[in-house]
Design an enzyme around this catalytic site. Structure first.
Site, PDB file in Angstrom:
ATOM      1  N   GLU A 182       0.784  -1.158  -0.047  1.00 41.77           N
ATOM      2  CA  GLU A 182      -0.178   0.111   0.006  1.00 41.77           C
ATOM      3  C   GLU A 182       0.840   1.374  -0.128  1.00 41.77           C
ATOM      4  O   GLU A 182       1.683   1.608   0.919  1.00 41.77           O
ATOM      5  CB  GLU A 182      -0.880   0.126   1.326  1.00 41.77           C
ATOM      6  CG  GLU A 182      -1.713  -1.184   1.389  1.00 41.77           C
ATOM      7  CD  GLU A 182      -2.565  -1.317   2.654  1.00 41.77           C
ATOM      8  OE1 GLU A 182      -2.012  -0.335   3.844  1.00 41.77           O
ATOM      9  OE2 GLU A 182      -3.568  -2.160   2.700  1.00 41.77           O
ATOM     10  N   HIS A 185       0.426   3.531   3.188  1.00 45.00           N
ATOM     11  CA  HIS A 185       0.446   3.129   4.690  1.00 45.00           C
ATOM     12  C   HIS A 185       2.008   3.146   4.968  1.00 45.00           C
ATOM     13  O   HIS A 185       2.967   2.651   4.560  1.00 45.00           O
ATOM     14  CB  HIS A 185      -0.071   1.815   4.816  1.00 45.00           C
ATOM     15  CG  HIS A 185       0.034   1.203   6.053  1.00 45.00           C
ATOM     16  ND1 HIS A 185      -0.922   0.865   6.930  1.00 45.00           N
ATOM     17  CD2 HIS A 185       1.101   0.787   6.836  1.00 45.00           C
ATOM     18  CE1 HIS A 185      -0.703   0.615   8.107  1.00 45.00           C
ATOM     19  NE2 HIS A 185       0.607   0.310   8.169  1.00 45.00           N
TER      20      HIS A 185
END
Ligand SMILES: [Zn+2]
Length: 202
Positions: A182, A185
């Protein structure tokens, strides 16, 4: 505020924060007033299409916020800033996400807990501070597919550059660690040992 010297107020607030331990949850906006919040779980604009929070307050561990502040201070000089999608997340919400999407690549198992439940992880991107426009990162937040990963390179050069820029700011200036799957993140390393929390935000 008449009669109360301003410098004393500054001294008092810095005293308050100097008493704060790194694992304590604090309000991000109190320390970084110009950070942009777009708390997606406070809306239905998220992968579960449900509003999970009723708060518009973003909490994170004090240690993580100090790292973000360093990043924001550097970005501001370029007319840019951070925009947070999610910070601290109560463990009850983690159970809910897990029930809906039990895929450990994208949702941490609530039995062991996510670093979001410890106030030690943050989901974010970079925006232009005057227009609010997000830098193009190629996918939306919570796009659960290979295109969201750091090792996916079949993307326009400016997207790859924007991801690399966010990554280098977060790593080198903020001291965070990226998450392979991700682009949004980031983990604050000491956060792994912070307590799992189920403090409910109002
Ligand atoms: Zn996250």
């Amino acid at each position: 505020m008449r009669g109360f010297p301003f410098f004393l107020l500054i001294l008092f607030s810095s005293y308050l924060f100097s008493q704060t331990s790194n694992d304590e949850l604090v309000e991000v906006k109190e320390i970084i007033p110009d950070i942009v919040l777009d708390l997606r779980y406070n809306t239905t604009n998220n992968f579960v299409h449900q509003k999970l929070y009723s708060t518009d307050v973003c909490l994170l561990s004090y240690g993580a916020v100090k790292g973000l502040k360093a990043v924001q201070d550097s970005l501001r000089k370029l007319g840019l800033g951070l925009k947070i999608f999610d910070g601290y997340r109560p463990r009850a919400i983690q159970w809910l996400l897990w029930e809906i999407f039990p895929n450990p690549i994208y949702v941490a198992d609530p039995a062991t807990g996510s670093k979001h439940n410890r106030g030690g992880a943050v989901d974010l991107t970079i925006v232009n501070l005057s227009t609010g426009q997000q830098l193009d990162m190629g996918t939306d937040f919570d796009h659960f597919g290979p295109e969201a990963g750091h090792d996916y390179t079949n993307l326009p050069p400016d997207v790859l550059q924007n991801r690399a820029f966010l990554k280098s700011m977060m790593q080198n200036v903020g001291g965070f660690i990226p998450y392979t799957s991700e682009w949004w993140h980031y983990d604050y390393p000491p956060g792994s040992s912070y307590p799992l929390l189920d403090f409910q935000m109002k």
